[in-house]
Design a protein around this motif. Structure first.
Motif, PDB file in Angstrom:
ATOM      1  N   ALA A  57       0.760  -1.072  -0.224  1.00 35.67           N
ATOM      2  CA  ALA A  57      -0.030  -0.656   0.194  1.00 35.67           C
ATOM      3  C   ALA A  57       0.958   1.419  -0.325  1.00 35.67           C
ATOM      4  O   ALA A  57       0.492   2.191  -0.909  1.00 35.67           O
ATOM      5  CB  ALA A  57      -1.218   0.548   1.508  1.00 35.67           C
ATOM      6  N   GLU A  58       1.770   1.591   1.027  1.00 36.59           N
ATOM      7  CA  GLU A  58       2.286   2.327   0.586  1.00 36.59           C
ATOM      8  C   GLU A  58       3.952   2.453  -0.415  1.00 36.59           C
ATOM      9  O   GLU A  58       3.936   3.933  -1.121  1.00 36.59           O
ATOM     10  CB  GLU A  58       4.059   2.093   1.523  1.00 36.59           C
ATOM     11  N   ALA A  59       3.950   0.977  -0.833  1.00 31.85           N
ATOM     12  CA  ALA A  59       4.894   2.090  -2.256  1.00 31.85           C
ATOM     13  C   ALA A  59       3.626   2.677  -3.597  1.00 31.85           C
ATOM     14  O   ALA A  59       4.068   3.270  -4.157  1.00 31.85           O
ATOM     15  CB  ALA A  59       5.662   0.335  -2.278  1.00 31.85           C
ATOM     16  N   GLN A  60       2.494   2.104  -2.848  1.00 28.40           N
ATOM     17  CA  GLN A  60       1.730   2.523  -4.260  1.00 28.40           C
ATOM     18  C   GLN A  60       1.402   3.847  -4.698  1.00 28.40           C
ATOM     19  O   GLN A  60       1.390   4.204  -5.215  1.00 28.40           O
ATOM     20  CB  GLN A  60       0.067   1.842  -4.898  1.00 28.40           C
ATOM     21  N   GLU A  61       1.175   4.459  -3.136  1.00 30.08           N
ATOM     22  CA  GLU A  61       1.075   5.695  -2.707  1.00 30.08           C
ATOM     23  C   GLU A  61       2.353   6.478  -3.480  1.00 30.08           C
ATOM     24  O   GLU A  61       1.900   7.523  -4.126  1.00 30.08           O
ATOM     25  CB  GLU A  61       0.753   5.657  -1.584  1.00 30.08           C
ATOM     26  N   LEU A  62       3.716   5.484  -3.360  1.00 35.99           N
ATOM     27  CA  LEU A  62       4.432   6.901  -3.144  1.00 35.99           C
ATOM     28  C   LEU A  62       4.612   6.805  -4.949  1.00 35.99           C
ATOM     29  O   LEU A  62       4.539   7.342  -5.834  1.00 35.99           O
ATOM     30  CB  LEU A  62       5.979   6.443  -2.768  1.00 35.99           C
ATOM     31  N   LEU A  63       4.760   5.318  -5.380  1.00 38.07           N
ATOM     32  CA  LEU A  63       4.286   5.739  -7.182  1.00 38.07           C
ATOM     33  C   LEU A  63       3.446   6.937  -8.005  1.00 38.07           C
ATOM     34  O   LEU A  63       3.941   6.913  -8.902  1.00 38.07           O
ATOM     35  CB  LEU A  63       4.306   4.019  -7.510  1.00 38.07           C
ATOM     36  N   ASP A  64       1.972   6.136  -6.800  1.00 36.36           N
ATOM     37  CA  ASP A  64       0.656   7.175  -7.474  1.00 36.36           C
ATOM     38  C   ASP A  64       1.466   8.266  -8.079  1.00 36.36           C
ATOM     39  O   ASP A  64       0.720   9.889  -8.463  1.00 36.36           O
ATOM     40  CB  ASP A  64      -0.162   6.741  -7.144  1.00 36.36           C
ATOM     41  N   GLU A  65       2.737   8.488  -6.777  1.00 37.77           N
ATOM     42  CA  GLU A  65       2.404  10.520  -6.308  1.00 37.77           C
ATOM     43  C   GLU A  65       3.614  11.087  -7.727  1.00 37.77           C
ATOM     44  O   GLU A  65       4.448  11.729  -6.679  1.00 37.77           O
ATOM     45  CB  GLU A  65       3.538  10.954  -4.509  1.00 37.77           C
ATOM     46  N   GLY A  66       4.442   9.610  -7.740  1.00 36.40           N
ATOM     47  CA  GLY A  66       5.428   9.843  -8.846  1.00 36.40           C
ATOM     48  C   GLY A  66       6.954   9.621  -8.387  1.00 36.40           C
ATOM     49  O   GLY A  66       7.362  11.170  -8.067  1.00 36.40           O
ATOM     50  N   LYS A  67       7.364   9.564  -7.024  1.00 36.96           N
ATOM     51  CA  LYS A  67       7.858   8.800  -6.003  1.00 36.96           C
ATOM     52  C   LYS A  67       8.930   7.181  -6.376  1.00 36.96           C
ATOM     53  O   LYS A  67       8.688   7.098  -5.431  1.00 36.96           O
ATOM     54  CB  LYS A  67       7.652   9.241  -4.752  1.00 36.96           C
ATOM     55  N   PRO A  68       9.143   6.747  -7.967  1.00 38.39           N
ATOM     56  CA  PRO A  68       9.796   5.605  -7.910  1.00 38.39           C
ATOM     57  C   PRO A  68      10.584   5.505  -6.660  1.00 38.39           C
ATOM     58  O   PRO A  68      10.649   4.762  -5.970  1.00 38.39           O
ATOM     59  CB  PRO A  68       9.613   5.347  -8.639  1.00 38.39           C
ATOM     60  N   PHE A  69      12.136   6.319  -6.785  1.00 37.81           N
ATOM     61  CA  PHE A  69      12.927   6.092  -5.483  1.00 37.81           C
ATOM     62  C   PHE A  69      12.498   5.560  -4.522  1.00 37.81           C
ATOM     63  O   PHE A  69      12.688   5.075  -3.435  1.00 37.81           O
ATOM     64  CB  PHE A  69      13.822   7.759  -5.996  1.00 37.81           C
ATOM     65  N   HIS A  70      11.235   6.357  -4.024  1.00 40.39           N
ATOM     66  CA  HIS A  70      11.619   6.471  -2.330  1.00 40.39           C
ATOM     67  C   HIS A  70      10.143   4.802  -2.549  1.00 40.39           C
ATOM     68  O   HIS A  70      10.491   4.352  -1.235  1.00 40.39           O
ATOM     69  CB  HIS A  70      10.451   7.384  -2.240  1.00 40.39           C
TER      70      HIS A  70
END
Length: 174
Positions: A57-70
């Motif tokens: 869930a947290e990784a998907q949120e970050l991906l959706d925000e355009g933050k794949p590094f995070h």
């Protein structure tokens, strides 16, 4: 005084609370270092133990925000803290997030290579005895197809991709 190998103008090395070398430069949304004093994106804390569901869930949120590094940092925490039989899965997902990061930064060769390597790792894990098709709701076949398609697009286009617009949907179509 000139810049040191650590990047600080004063010659001192950035250290964490335990004295380990740790670069404290602010970073942008794709993890690129910014000058000291610049406004950056909050760093993803390292070493956080999450449930697999929380990691997804947290990784998907970050991906959706355009933050794949995070997102990669979240997957790396899962890889390092999870059960041995799942480490290849989380490592592969981390490679995919880093591949998207490189593709968004305009690193065509590195982005495509990491996307394919991550896709292979995820596919290998899914076909192994320990693997499953939808661990924690992750659509592994869809993730692998996304990575391979994006790798081809990155190579064909030769331009940086939009990390938010090209983010993978870990659990399939929304």
């Amino acid at each position: 005084m000139g810049s040191t190998s650590a990047g600080r103008q004063d010659g001192a090395r950035d250290r964490d609370s335990e004295g380990r070398a740790r670069n404290a430069r602010p970073r942008d949304g794709l993890g690129r270092p910014l000058p000291y004093g610049a406004d950056g994106v909050a760093r993803q804390p390292e070493g956080v133990v999450r449930t697999p569901e929380q990691s997804v869930a947290e990784a998907q949120e970050l991906l959706d925000e355009g933050k794949p590094f995070h997102a990669h940092e979240v997957f790396e925490d899962a890889w390092k803290s999870g059960p041995q039989e799942e480490r290849a899965l989380w490592r592969g997902l981390a490679q995919l997030a880093v591949g998207l990061t490189h593709a968004a930064r305009g690193n065509v060769t590195g982005g495509a290579r990491l996307l394919r390597r991550g896709a292979g790792a995820v596919e290998d894990w899914a076909s192994s005895g320990a693997g499953q098709a939808r661990p924690y709701g992750i659509d592994l076949a869809g993730v692998v197809a996304w990575a391979r398609e994006l790798a081809g697009d990155v190579e064909a286009g030769g331009e940086p991709v939009d990390a938010r617009g090209r983010a993978v949907r870990l659990r399939g179509a929304a």
